[in-house]
Structures are given as C-alpha cells and as structure tokens.
Enzyme design. Structure first.
Site, short mmCIF file in Angstrom:
data_model
loop_
_atom_site.label_atom_id
_atom_site.label_comp_id
_atom_site.label_asym_id
_atom_site.label_seq_id
_atom_site.Cartn_x
_atom_site.Cartn_y
_atom_site.Cartn_z
N GLY A 31 -30.71 -53.97 -3.23
CA GLY A 31 -30.24 -53.01 -4.23
C GLY A 31 -30.03 -53.63 -5.60
O GLY A 31 -30.54 -54.71 -5.88
N LEU A 33 -31.36 -52.35 -8.22
CA LEU A 33 -32.81 -52.38 -8.44
C LEU A 33 -33.20 -52.53 -9.90
O LEU A 33 -32.50 -52.05 -10.79
CB LEU A 33 -33.45 -51.11 -7.85
CG LEU A 33 -33.17 -50.86 -6.37
CD1 LEU A 33 -33.84 -49.56 -5.92
CD2 LEU A 33 -33.64 -52.02 -5.50
N HIS A 34 -34.32 -53.20 -10.11
CA HIS A 34 -34.89 -53.35 -11.45
C HIS A 34 -36.41 -53.24 -11.32
O HIS A 34 -36.93 -52.99 -10.22
CB HIS A 34 -34.47 -54.69 -12.07
CG HIS A 34 -34.68 -55.87 -11.15
ND1 HIS A 34 -35.92 -56.28 -10.74
CD2 HIS A 34 -33.80 -56.70 -10.53
CE1 HIS A 34 -35.81 -57.33 -9.94
NE2 HIS A 34 -34.52 -57.60 -9.78
N GLY A 36 -38.68 -55.33 -11.12
CA GLY A 36 -39.28 -56.21 -10.11
C GLY A 36 -39.37 -55.50 -8.77
O GLY A 36 -40.42 -55.47 -8.13
N HIS A 37 -38.24 -54.92 -8.35
CA HIS A 37 -38.24 -54.18 -7.08
C HIS A 37 -39.21 -52.99 -7.16
O HIS A 37 -39.95 -52.71 -6.21
CB HIS A 37 -36.84 -53.62 -6.79
CG HIS A 37 -35.77 -54.65 -6.65
ND1 HIS A 37 -34.77 -54.83 -7.58
CD2 HIS A 37 -35.53 -55.56 -5.67
CE1 HIS A 37 -33.96 -55.79 -7.18
NE2 HIS A 37 -34.39 -56.25 -6.03
N LYS A 151 -41.01 -64.08 -6.73
CA LYS A 151 -39.75 -64.56 -7.32
C LYS A 151 -38.97 -65.43 -6.34
O LYS A 151 -38.41 -66.46 -6.69
CB LYS A 151 -38.94 -63.33 -7.76
CG LYS A 151 -37.48 -63.54 -7.96
CD LYS A 151 -37.22 -64.12 -9.31
CE LYS A 151 -35.78 -64.22 -9.65
NZ LYS A 151 -34.82 -64.20 -8.60
N ARG A 194 -28.98 -60.59 -10.35
CA ARG A 194 -27.87 -61.45 -10.77
C ARG A 194 -27.78 -61.62 -12.29
O ARG A 194 -26.76 -62.09 -12.80
CB ARG A 194 -27.99 -62.82 -10.12
CG ARG A 194 -27.74 -62.81 -8.63
CD ARG A 194 -27.56 -64.22 -8.09
NE ARG A 194 -27.03 -64.19 -6.74
CZ ARG A 194 -27.77 -64.07 -5.64
NH1 ARG A 194 -29.07 -63.98 -5.75
NH2 ARG A 194 -27.21 -64.04 -4.46
#
Ligand code: AMP
Length: 287
Positions: A31, A33-34, A36-37, A151, A194
């Site tokens: 979760g 999320l950005h 990338g996800h 990543k 993060r």
C-alpha cells in the site's frame, strides 16, 4: 473494482474467472501506492484478463517495530488510485487471513546465500518474512504471472528462489515473474512509499543517490570495480545526512558479488542508503 478481505471470497470470485481460462496477473504491495506500483498494475492489465492487487503491510518482514508502526496506510487513497487504473480486484486481507496459524508460526525457507546477503544482512529475518507472505498470497491468488519491481532487486531474486524451489503450480506451470523497471521522480529518486518520511531537505538531497547511479551507468567501463565503488560511496556519503549501508556490483543473474567486470554477463549496482532515519534502496543495471 471488486474488494475482498477474506481469502474464501477472493478464491470463489477468481475460480469463476479461471474456469473461463482467464489469465490472472498479481501485484502484491504494502500500500501507500505511487506510480511505481501503478506501473505494475498497468503492465499486468496489458498482459492478463484479470489483475489482482493485494495491499497487506506484512509484519513478518519488518525487523524494526518502529518501521512497521510508521509505515503509511492511506487506504482510501490507495483504493481510488487502483480504481483509476481499472485494477479488477483488490485483496485487502487482515492478518488472520494471511497467517491463520499466527505470526509466531512462520515457515522457515532456505533462501541460500540471499538470506544473509546485503539487504538480508542489514535486516535479519526480512526475506524469510517476504518468502512467507509471497508464498501464502500465491496460494490464495494462484496467478499465472507475478509482477514485481526492479526497485527491490534482491526481493525479486528471493521470490524467484521460493518459486523455483517449490512445487507450486497454476494450470500446470509455475507462475511467471515479470520484473518491471524502476519508476523515478522527475529528479531521479526512485519512488518509494518511504520517501514521504523524508524532510523537504532530505528529499531534495536524496536525489544525489540516483545521480550517482546514473554516473556509474555512464562511466563504469572507465574504472575498476573497486575504485568506482570507493568513489561512489565517498560521494554519496558527502550528501548531508546520508550514510551508505552498502553499494555493490553484482552478477544480475546469480546475485553474487563481483570484483571484476569480466565476472558477469549482466551487472547490477545495488545500494542502500540511510538518509536521516529512512533507509532508501536503489539499483541500476549497467549493461
Ligand atoms: P511495496 O509496496 O514497497 O512492497 O512494493 C510493492 C511492489 O512495487 C514491489 O514489487 C516493489 O518492487 C514495487 N515497486 C516499489 N517501488 C517501485 C518503483 N519505484 N518502481 C517500480 N516498482 C516499484
């Protein structure tokens, strides 16, 4: 988008789709999320009839209770983001569904050298926790394809190891692992859940990590591996509040250290840097 919290509901919904031979792509996440996800979800959508995304902050892979507690959980926003990319199914299990026997009854996986190497050395038990959750989620979702981000390069290697060492199959084949490229912010910083824990100044300075990796990508042939490693660590350590945990060159296939460029067909440079109180991971394929 369908949302399931219970494994039995997820399984019965998916079994109807599987009976119709619809291929299933799976994107496991924690979760916050950005892009990338979302790039993983888009890739899965383009290659499968059904895409399942899971959001589960896996306590078993956190060796630092403070990190687990501080892990962001913006679930409403995550649901909106997944709906915006037309994800078909969101699996949002409580811990009892993932670990019916409780967190004190984790399996122990033989991860070979990966367990105590680099990220594994810095985070004891982390990859065994990853292996537990991925194995369990794979059995619940039974995907044809599993989408993972470059990543977390070592994590991809761990999941490859778990799948190849198990007899788990879906429709007579092991799930295929699709490793997707790293999505970066405009200044190069690898997107990560993060990153929001960085102060504004740390966030700005953290772009120096990817700048160094891009330099390595463009100039590695001009140096020996040991000299380039020494210089890169030195330069990253001059970023305010940044401390390199490791920066290494590895064979991208075996994921073992190399000290000479000739030792690997494909080379990956992997690094972990602590910026303030946040551990950031990044890597780059050199060839
Ligand atoms: P996480 O939620 O951090 O466990 O990540 C879930 C999946 O998204 C993992 O396969 C990650 O490698 C992947 N991922 C995380 N950040 C990125 C990124 N910046 N680009 C591509 N994939 C990513």
């Amino acid at each position: 988008m369908h949302l399931f919290k219970h494994a039995a509901d997820l399984k019965s919904a998916l079994s109807a789709m599987k009976a119709a031979r619809a291929s299933v792509g799976f994107v496991p996440t924690m979760g916050a999320l950005h892009e990338g996800h979302l790039s993983l979800v888009r890739r899965s959508k383009s290659e499968n009839a059904v895409t399942v995304c899971s959001i589960y902050v896996n306590p078993a892979q956190f060796n630092d209770p403070n990190d687990l507690e501080k892990y962001p959980r913006p679930i409403e926003r995550d649901i909106e983001l997944l709906a915006s990319v037309s994800c078909d199914v969101l699996f949002l299990p409580p811990t009892e569904e993932v670990y019916p026997n409780g967190l004190s009854h984790l399996k122990h996986y033989d991860l070979g050298h990966l367990e105590h190497f680099l990220e594994g050395a810095s985070r004891p038990g982390h990859f065994n926790g990853v292996a537990n959750v991925v194995d369990r989620l794979l059995h619940l979702v039974e995907p044809d394809r599993l989408y993972l981000g470059q990543k977390d390069f070592q994590q991809v290697k761990v999941v490859e190891h778990v799948i190849s060492g198990s007899d788990f199959q879906v429709s007579g084949a092991k799930p295929a692992i699709v490793m997707c490229p790293i999505v970066r912010e405009a200044d190069g910083l690898a997107m990560s859940s993060r990153n929001i824990r960085l102060t504004a100044t740390q966030r700005k300075n953290a772009a120096g990590i990817s700048r160094e990796l891009f330099f390595i990508h463009d100039h590695w042939k001009e140096y020996s591996a040991s000299e380039l490693k020494r210089q890169a660590i030195h330069r990253i350590n001059t970023i305010p509040e940044a401390q390199v945990d490791y920066l290494e060159f590895c064979d991208a296939g075996e994921f073992t250290l190399i000290t000479d460029w000739k030792e690997a067909r494909q080379i990956v440079c992997v690094t972990s840097v602590i910026v303030g109180a946040v551990r950031l991971l990044d890597n780059i394929l050199l060839n």
